[in-house]
Write a protein that holds these residues in place. Structure first.
Motif, PDB file in Angstrom:
ATOM      1  N   ARG A 242      13.581  32.676   9.400  1.00  0.00           N
ATOM      2  CA  ARG A 242      12.367  34.020  10.878  1.00  0.00           C
ATOM      3  C   ARG A 242      11.241  33.868  11.187  1.00  0.00           C
ATOM      4  O   ARG A 242      10.639  32.997  10.028  1.00  0.00           O
ATOM      5  N   CYS A 243      10.884  34.135  12.602  1.00  0.00           N
ATOM      6  CA  CYS A 243       9.095  33.644  12.219  1.00  0.00           C
ATOM      7  C   CYS A 243       8.657  34.333  13.107  1.00  0.00           C
ATOM      8  O   CYS A 243       9.362  35.234  13.439  1.00  0.00           O
ATOM      9  N   GLN A 244       7.236  34.657  13.238  1.00  0.00           N
ATOM     10  CA  GLN A 244       7.196  35.998  13.662  1.00  0.00           C
ATOM     11  C   GLN A 244       5.876  35.459  14.315  1.00  0.00           C
ATOM     12  O   GLN A 244       4.481  34.997  13.303  1.00  0.00           O
ATOM     13  N   PRO A 245       5.806  34.746  15.754  1.00  0.00           N
ATOM     14  CA  PRO A 245       4.145  34.692  15.817  1.00  0.00           C
ATOM     15  C   PRO A 245       2.938  35.186  15.826  1.00  0.00           C
ATOM     16  O   PRO A 245       4.131  36.734  16.321  1.00  0.00           O
ATOM     17  N   ILE A 246       2.149  34.531  16.625  1.00  0.00           N
ATOM     18  CA  ILE A 246       0.832  35.620  16.581  1.00  0.00           C
ATOM     19  C   ILE A 246       1.651  35.809  17.958  1.00  0.00           C
ATOM     20  O   ILE A 246       1.453  35.152  19.104  1.00  0.00           O
ATOM     21  N   LEU A 247       0.738  37.249  17.921  1.00  0.00           N
ATOM     22  CA  LEU A 247       0.690  38.232  19.363  1.00  0.00           C
ATOM     23  C   LEU A 247      -0.346  37.836  20.378  1.00  0.00           C
ATOM     24  O   LEU A 247      -1.254  37.288  20.098  1.00  0.00           O
ATOM     25  N   GLY A 248       0.913  37.693  20.903  1.00  0.00           N
ATOM     26  CA  GLY A 248      -0.016  36.956  22.425  1.00  0.00           C
ATOM     27  C   GLY A 248       0.456  36.194  22.788  1.00  0.00           C
ATOM     28  O   GLY A 248       0.106  35.349  24.107  1.00  0.00           O
ATOM     29  N   HIS A 249       0.742  34.670  22.080  1.00  0.00           N
ATOM     30  CA  HIS A 249       1.559  33.318  21.851  1.00  0.00           C
ATOM     31  C   HIS A 249       2.266  33.414  23.010  1.00  0.00           C
ATOM     32  O   HIS A 249       2.993  34.366  22.415  1.00  0.00           O
ATOM     33  N   ASN A 250       2.501  32.362  23.430  1.00  0.00           N
ATOM     34  CA  ASN A 250       3.412  32.277  24.381  1.00  0.00           C
ATOM     35  C   ASN A 250       4.954  31.358  24.295  1.00  0.00           C
ATOM     36  O   ASN A 250       5.425  30.894  25.020  1.00  0.00           O
ATOM     37  N   THR A 251       4.074  30.562  22.847  1.00  0.00           N
ATOM     38  CA  THR A 251       4.905  29.352  23.160  1.00  0.00           C
ATOM     39  C   THR A 251       5.128  28.838  21.441  1.00  0.00           C
ATOM     40  O   THR A 251       4.840  29.906  20.951  1.00  0.00           O
ATOM     41  N   VAL A 252       6.686  29.144  21.266  1.00  0.00           N
ATOM     42  CA  VAL A 252       7.393  28.792  19.495  1.00  0.00           C
ATOM     43  C   VAL A 252       7.295  27.488  19.078  1.00  0.00           C
ATOM     44  O   VAL A 252       8.752  27.112  19.975  1.00  0.00           O
ATOM     45  N   PHE A 253       7.609  27.047  18.249  1.00  0.00           N
ATOM     46  CA  PHE A 253       7.539  25.725  17.769  1.00  0.00           C
ATOM     47  C   PHE A 253       8.879  25.812  16.844  1.00  0.00           C
ATOM     48  O   PHE A 253       7.869  26.340  15.784  1.00  0.00           O
ATOM     49  N   TRP A 254      10.057  25.090  16.947  1.00  0.00           N
ATOM     50  CA  TRP A 254      10.048  24.916  15.018  1.00  0.00           C
ATOM     51  C   TRP A 254      10.234  23.224  14.518  1.00  0.00           C
ATOM     52  O   TRP A 254      10.498  22.341  15.363  1.00  0.00           O
ATOM     53  N   TYR A 255      10.090  22.913  13.226  1.00  0.00           N
ATOM     54  CA  TYR A 255       9.119  21.731  12.701  1.00  0.00           C
ATOM     55  C   TYR A 255       9.460  21.743  11.977  1.00  0.00           C
ATOM     56  O   TYR A 255       9.918  22.725  10.739  1.00  0.00           O
ATOM     57  N   ARG A 256      10.540  20.640  11.942  1.00  0.00           N
ATOM     58  CA  ARG A 256      10.726  20.184  10.482  1.00  0.00           C
ATOM     59  C   ARG A 256      10.203  18.766   9.030  1.00  0.00           C
ATOM     60  O   ARG A 256       9.937  18.277   9.570  1.00  0.00           O
ATOM     61  N   GLN A 257      10.002  19.197   7.576  1.00  0.00           N
ATOM     62  CA  GLN A 257       8.984  18.141   7.470  1.00  0.00           C
ATOM     63  C   GLN A 257       9.228  17.557   6.337  1.00  0.00           C
ATOM     64  O   GLN A 257       9.895  17.678   5.502  1.00  0.00           O
ATOM     65  N   THR A 258       9.652  16.616   5.926  1.00  0.00           N
ATOM     66  CA  THR A 258      10.779  15.954   4.870  1.00  0.00           C
ATOM     67  C   THR A 258       9.167  14.322   4.235  1.00  0.00           C
ATOM     68  O   THR A 258       9.111  13.760   5.398  1.00  0.00           O
ATOM     69  N   MET A 259       9.609  13.859   3.449  1.00  0.00           N
ATOM     70  CA  MET A 259       8.566  13.279   2.611  1.00  0.00           C
ATOM     71  C   MET A 259       9.654  11.613   3.804  1.00  0.00           C
ATOM     72  O   MET A 259       8.008  10.670   4.380  1.00  0.00           O
ATOM     73  N   MET A 260      10.547  11.776   3.945  1.00  0.00           N
ATOM     74  CA  MET A 260      10.759  10.852   4.625  1.00  0.00           C
ATOM     75  C   MET A 260      10.016  10.458   6.133  1.00  0.00           C
ATOM     76  O   MET A 260      10.011   9.474   6.974  1.00  0.00           O
ATOM     77  N   GLN A 261      11.087  11.762   6.382  1.00  0.00           N
ATOM     78  CA  GLN A 261      10.902  11.432   8.352  1.00  0.00           C
ATOM     79  C   GLN A 261       9.234  11.943   8.382  1.00  0.00           C
ATOM     80  O   GLN A 261       9.294  12.417   9.863  1.00  0.00           O
ATOM     81  N   GLY A 262       8.682  12.504   7.836  1.00  0.00           N
ATOM     82  CA  GLY A 262       7.386  13.181   8.439  1.00  0.00           C
ATOM     83  C   GLY A 262       7.274  14.129   8.981  1.00  0.00           C
ATOM     84  O   GLY A 262       8.324  15.298   8.648  1.00  0.00           O
TER      85      GLY A 262
END
Lengths: 116, 117
Positions: free
Chosen positions: A22-42
């Protein structure tokens, strides 16, 4: 001090189990992004939303991953069933689209997922 | 083709000295933005500095400055007077205006900076 919050911070689960982040964005922000970080793929972009509408989820394995924004204060990323290769740090970030190309993405602390 | 290239996987710098982290980018879009983020060992991604393609001056934020050379498509981060707390991974990222609808950022692979006392 406005921040993006993410829960849980750490998750250890067994292969085949469902994982919900779960993610709570900053109040008032209207875009939300999901990223995945691994050693191999960055850092990989999985999906993003503007005004709660999904704009692109081409980075996500569709068969097992899903992302939603039930309301403006909550974004969720689900993995069902989870696999060991899903082990990574998952970041949520939010921004204000009206800033145009200057839009800065502010990241949450991440969820460290380990699938055994 | 790589859109963002950070050629230095790791770097060392002596405390109090200045250091430059390299970033080159590839785009045909005349309007774009360049960002640098810091990721300390604790894991969070911290926004440092922004440079727009049409900005006339190089961006500065405290001890951080961006050496923007548009013709060479480079956007190097300069950290002055390095501190031990600057030890971290540093990521360069770009947003092209053509993707403005989504605000999509493209990240480089990162440079790990170690500051020696």
């Amino acid at each position: 001090d406005a921040r993006v919050t993410q829960t849980p911070r750490h998750k250890v689960t067994e292969m085949g189990q469902e994982v919900t982040m779960r993610c709570q964005p900053i109040l008032g922000h209207n875009t939300v992004f999901w990223y995945r970080q691994t050693m191999m793929q960055g850092l990989e972009l999985l999906a993003y939303f503007r005004n709660r509408a999904p704009l692109d989820d081409s980075g996500m394995p569709k068969d097992r991953f899903s992302a939603e924004m039930p309301d403006a204060t909550l974004a969720t990323l689900k993995i069902q069933p989870s696999e060991p290769r899903d082990s990574a740090v998952y970041f949520c970030a939010s921004g204000l689209a009206s800033s145009g190309v200057r839009e800065t993405q502010y990241f949450g602390p991440g969820t460290r997922l380990l699938v055994l | 083709a790589q859109k963002i290239t950070q050629t230095q996987p790791g770097m060392f710098v002596q405390e109090k000295e200045a250091v430059t982290l390299d970033c080159t980018y590839d785009t045909s879009d005349p309007s774009y933005g360049l960002f640098w983020y810091k990721q300390p060992s604790s894991g969070e991604m911290i926004f440092l500095i922004y440079q727009g393609s049409y900005d006339q001056q190089n961006a500065t934020e405290g001890r951080y400055s961006l050496n923007f050379q548009k013709a060479r498509k480079s956007a190097n981060l300069v950290i002055s007077a390095s501190q031990l707390g600057d030890s971290a991974m540093y990521f360069c990222a770009m947003r092209e205006a053509r993707y403005n609808q989504g605000g999509k950022l493209i990240f480089g692979q990162g440079t790990e900076l170690s500051v020696k006392p």
